[in-house]
Design a protein around this motif. Sequence first.
Motif, mmCIF file in Angstrom:
data_model
loop_
_atom_site.group_PDB
_atom_site.id
_atom_site.type_symbol
_atom_site.label_atom_id
_atom_site.label_comp_id
_atom_site.label_asym_id
_atom_site.label_seq_id
_atom_site.Cartn_x
_atom_site.Cartn_y
_atom_site.Cartn_z
ATOM 1 N N ARG A 23 -15.280 -12.785 18.413
ATOM 2 C CA ARG A 23 -16.713 -12.593 18.663
ATOM 3 C C ARG A 23 -17.350 -11.894 17.473
ATOM 4 N NH1 ARG A 23 -16.294 -9.794 24.562
ATOM 5 N NH2 ARG A 23 -15.133 -11.469 25.598
ATOM 6 N N ASP A 24 -18.573 -12.304 17.154
ATOM 7 C CA ASP A 24 -19.359 -11.634 16.115
ATOM 8 C C ASP A 24 -20.170 -10.539 16.794
ATOM 9 O OD1 ASP A 24 -20.948 -10.786 14.052
ATOM 10 O OD2 ASP A 24 -21.583 -12.792 13.453
ATOM 11 N N ARG A 71 -16.841 -8.931 12.986
ATOM 12 C CA ARG A 71 -16.156 -9.750 13.984
ATOM 13 C C ARG A 71 -14.993 -8.965 14.587
ATOM 14 N NH1 ARG A 71 -14.173 -15.016 11.689
ATOM 15 N NH2 ARG A 71 -13.232 -13.612 10.188
ATOM 16 N N GLY A 72 -14.630 -9.325 15.830
ATOM 17 C CA GLY A 72 -13.516 -8.680 16.500
ATOM 18 C C GLY A 72 -12.764 -9.662 17.370
ATOM 19 N N LEU A 73 -11.530 -9.349 17.676
ATOM 20 C CA LEU A 73 -10.674 -10.178 18.513
ATOM 21 C C LEU A 73 -10.705 -9.628 19.935
ATOM 22 C CD1 LEU A 73 -8.576 -12.535 18.370
ATOM 23 C CD2 LEU A 73 -6.840 -10.746 18.240
ATOM 24 N N PHE A 74 -10.937 -10.500 20.898
ATOM 25 C CA PHE A 74 -11.020 -10.117 22.305
ATOM 26 C C PHE A 74 -10.100 -10.994 23.133
ATOM 27 C CE2 PHE A 74 -14.869 -8.642 20.424
ATOM 28 C CZ PHE A 74 -15.198 -7.487 21.109
ATOM 29 N N ALA A 75 -9.535 -10.419 24.191
ATOM 30 C CA ALA A 75 -8.725 -11.200 25.122
ATOM 31 C C ALA A 75 -9.625 -12.188 25.847
ATOM 32 C CB ALA A 75 -8.038 -10.281 26.121
ATOM 33 N N ALA A 76 -9.157 -13.409 26.020
ATOM 34 C CA ALA A 76 -9.926 -14.435 26.722
ATOM 35 C C ALA A 76 -9.588 -14.460 28.209
ATOM 36 C CB ALA A 76 -9.658 -15.806 26.104
ATOM 37 N N ALA A 128 -7.600 -1.648 4.597
ATOM 38 C CA ALA A 128 -8.102 -1.401 5.946
ATOM 39 C C ALA A 128 -7.411 -2.263 6.998
ATOM 40 C CB ALA A 128 -9.612 -1.630 5.989
ATOM 41 N N LYS A 129 -6.913 -3.407 6.611
ATOM 42 C CA LYS A 129 -6.258 -4.321 7.553
ATOM 43 C C LYS A 129 -4.744 -4.195 7.534
ATOM 44 C CE LYS A 129 -10.137 -6.073 8.858
ATOM 45 N NZ LYS A 129 -10.697 -5.717 10.158
ATOM 46 N N SER A 130 -4.223 -3.239 6.783
ATOM 47 C CA SER A 130 -2.780 -3.016 6.675
ATOM 48 C C SER A 130 -2.321 -2.012 7.727
ATOM 49 C CB SER A 130 -2.437 -2.497 5.277
ATOM 50 O OG SER A 130 -2.802 -3.435 4.297
ATOM 51 N N ASN A 133 6.205 5.931 3.431
ATOM 52 C CA ASN A 133 5.541 5.474 2.212
ATOM 53 C C ASN A 133 5.510 3.957 2.109
ATOM 54 O OD1 ASN A 133 4.836 7.981 0.856
ATOM 55 N ND2 ASN A 133 7.042 8.320 0.737
ATOM 56 N N VAL A 134 5.464 3.279 3.254
ATOM 57 C CA VAL A 134 5.490 1.808 3.267
ATOM 58 C C VAL A 134 4.392 1.283 4.182
ATOM 59 C CG1 VAL A 134 6.876 -0.247 3.731
ATOM 60 C CG2 VAL A 134 7.984 1.831 2.893
ATOM 61 N N PHE A 135 3.661 0.301 3.678
ATOM 62 C CA PHE A 135 2.583 -0.350 4.423
ATOM 63 C C PHE A 135 2.886 -1.834 4.541
ATOM 64 C CE2 PHE A 135 0.914 3.433 2.572
ATOM 65 C CZ PHE A 135 0.026 3.930 3.506
ATOM 66 N N LEU A 136 2.515 -2.438 5.672
ATOM 67 C CA LEU A 136 2.621 -3.882 5.854
ATOM 68 C C LEU A 136 1.247 -4.458 5.542
ATOM 69 C CD1 LEU A 136 4.508 -6.171 6.707
ATOM 70 C CD2 LEU A 136 3.653 -5.868 9.042
ATOM 71 N N VAL A 137 1.162 -5.206 4.441
ATOM 72 C CA VAL A 137 -0.100 -5.742 3.949
ATOM 73 C C VAL A 137 -0.224 -7.189 4.392
ATOM 74 C CG1 VAL A 137 -1.470 -6.210 1.880
ATOM 75 C CG2 VAL A 137 0.018 -4.201 1.959
ATOM 76 N N PRO A 138 -1.323 -7.548 5.074
ATOM 77 C CA PRO A 138 -1.459 -8.928 5.556
ATOM 78 C C PRO A 138 -1.524 -9.930 4.408
ATOM 79 C CG PRO A 138 -3.515 -7.741 5.860
ATOM 80 C CD PRO A 138 -2.498 -6.745 5.382
ATOM 81 N N GLY A 139 -0.938 -11.096 4.649
ATOM 82 C CA GLY A 139 -0.975 -12.165 3.656
ATOM 83 C C GLY A 139 -2.230 -13.005 3.770
ATOM 84 N N ASP A 140 -2.926 -12.902 4.920
ATOM 85 C CA ASP A 140 -4.090 -13.744 5.166
ATOM 86 C C ASP A 140 -5.145 -12.934 5.922
ATOM 87 O OD1 ASP A 140 -5.940 -15.690 5.825
ATOM 88 O OD2 ASP A 140 -4.564 -16.871 7.054
ATOM 89 N N LEU A 141 -6.206 -12.540 5.237
ATOM 90 C CA LEU A 141 -7.263 -11.736 5.881
ATOM 91 C C LEU A 141 -8.059 -12.515 6.924
ATOM 92 C CD1 LEU A 141 -8.683 -9.507 3.008
ATOM 93 C CD2 LEU A 141 -7.366 -8.803 4.998
ATOM 94 N N SER A 142 -7.888 -13.834 6.983
ATOM 95 C CA SER A 142 -8.599 -14.614 7.992
ATOM 96 C C SER A 142 -7.798 -14.708 9.293
ATOM 97 C CB SER A 142 -8.912 -16.019 7.465
ATOM 98 O OG SER A 142 -7.714 -16.750 7.266
ATOM 99 N N SER A 143 -6.609 -14.123 9.326
ATOM 100 C CA SER A 143 -5.780 -14.135 10.535
ATOM 101 C C SER A 143 -6.478 -13.380 11.661
ATOM 102 C CB SER A 143 -4.433 -13.486 10.246
ATOM 103 O OG SER A 143 -3.748 -13.241 11.460
ATOM 104 N N PRO A 144 -6.417 -13.890 12.887
ATOM 105 C CA PRO A 144 -6.993 -13.155 14.018
ATOM 106 C C PRO A 144 -6.414 -11.753 14.189
ATOM 107 C CG PRO A 144 -6.523 -15.406 14.654
ATOM 108 C CD PRO A 144 -5.926 -15.211 13.286
ATOM 109 N N VAL A 145 -5.167 -11.533 13.800
ATOM 110 C CA VAL A 145 -4.578 -10.193 13.901
ATOM 111 C C VAL A 145 -5.387 -9.189 13.084
ATOM 112 C CG1 VAL A 145 -2.543 -8.796 13.320
ATOM 113 C CG2 VAL A 145 -2.256 -10.967 14.492
ATOM 114 N N CYS A 146 -5.969 -9.640 11.987
ATOM 115 C CA CYS A 146 -6.779 -8.746 11.147
ATOM 116 C C CYS A 146 -8.103 -8.366 11.817
ATOM 117 C CB CYS A 146 -7.043 -9.393 9.791
ATOM 118 S SG CYS A 146 -5.586 -9.457 8.735
ATOM 119 N N LEU A 147 -8.409 -8.993 12.936
ATOM 120 C CA LEU A 147 -9.654 -8.702 13.647
ATOM 121 C C LEU A 147 -9.454 -7.789 14.853
ATOM 122 C CD1 LEU A 147 -11.266 -12.246 13.494
ATOM 123 C CD2 LEU A 147 -11.767 -10.264 12.055
#
Length: 97
Positions: free
Chosen positions: A15-16, A23-28, A59-61, A67-81
């Motif tokens: 949803r925007d 934008r954010g990810l919401f349960a349907a 911000a999406k990591s 001292n370790v961060f998981l950095v997303p490979g795809d910022l368009s992934s719904p998980v990043c929302l």
Amino acid sequence: MAGTSDLILVANEIRDLGAEIGRGLFAAEWIPVGTLVAVCGGQPMVTEDFVHLDHDLQAKSIQVAENVFLVPGDLSSPVCLINHSCEPSLRLAGDIT
């Protein structure tokens, strides 16, 4: 940035929420307690490299160790929302789920 893919395991919708929030990810649909909702993929990165990344990527990591961060490979992934909440209905269960 290469890395493993994210996986969303429940019905969801994006949803925007306007210019200020974005934008954010919401349960349907209702999610039963204890359900695994998502698995975060990405590339592990140590702090000394992480601090040089673009702010959006930082911000999406997810920090997964001291001292370790998981950095997303795809910022368009719904998980990043998945948004932060002061009253969350989800929690991390381990480093990536």
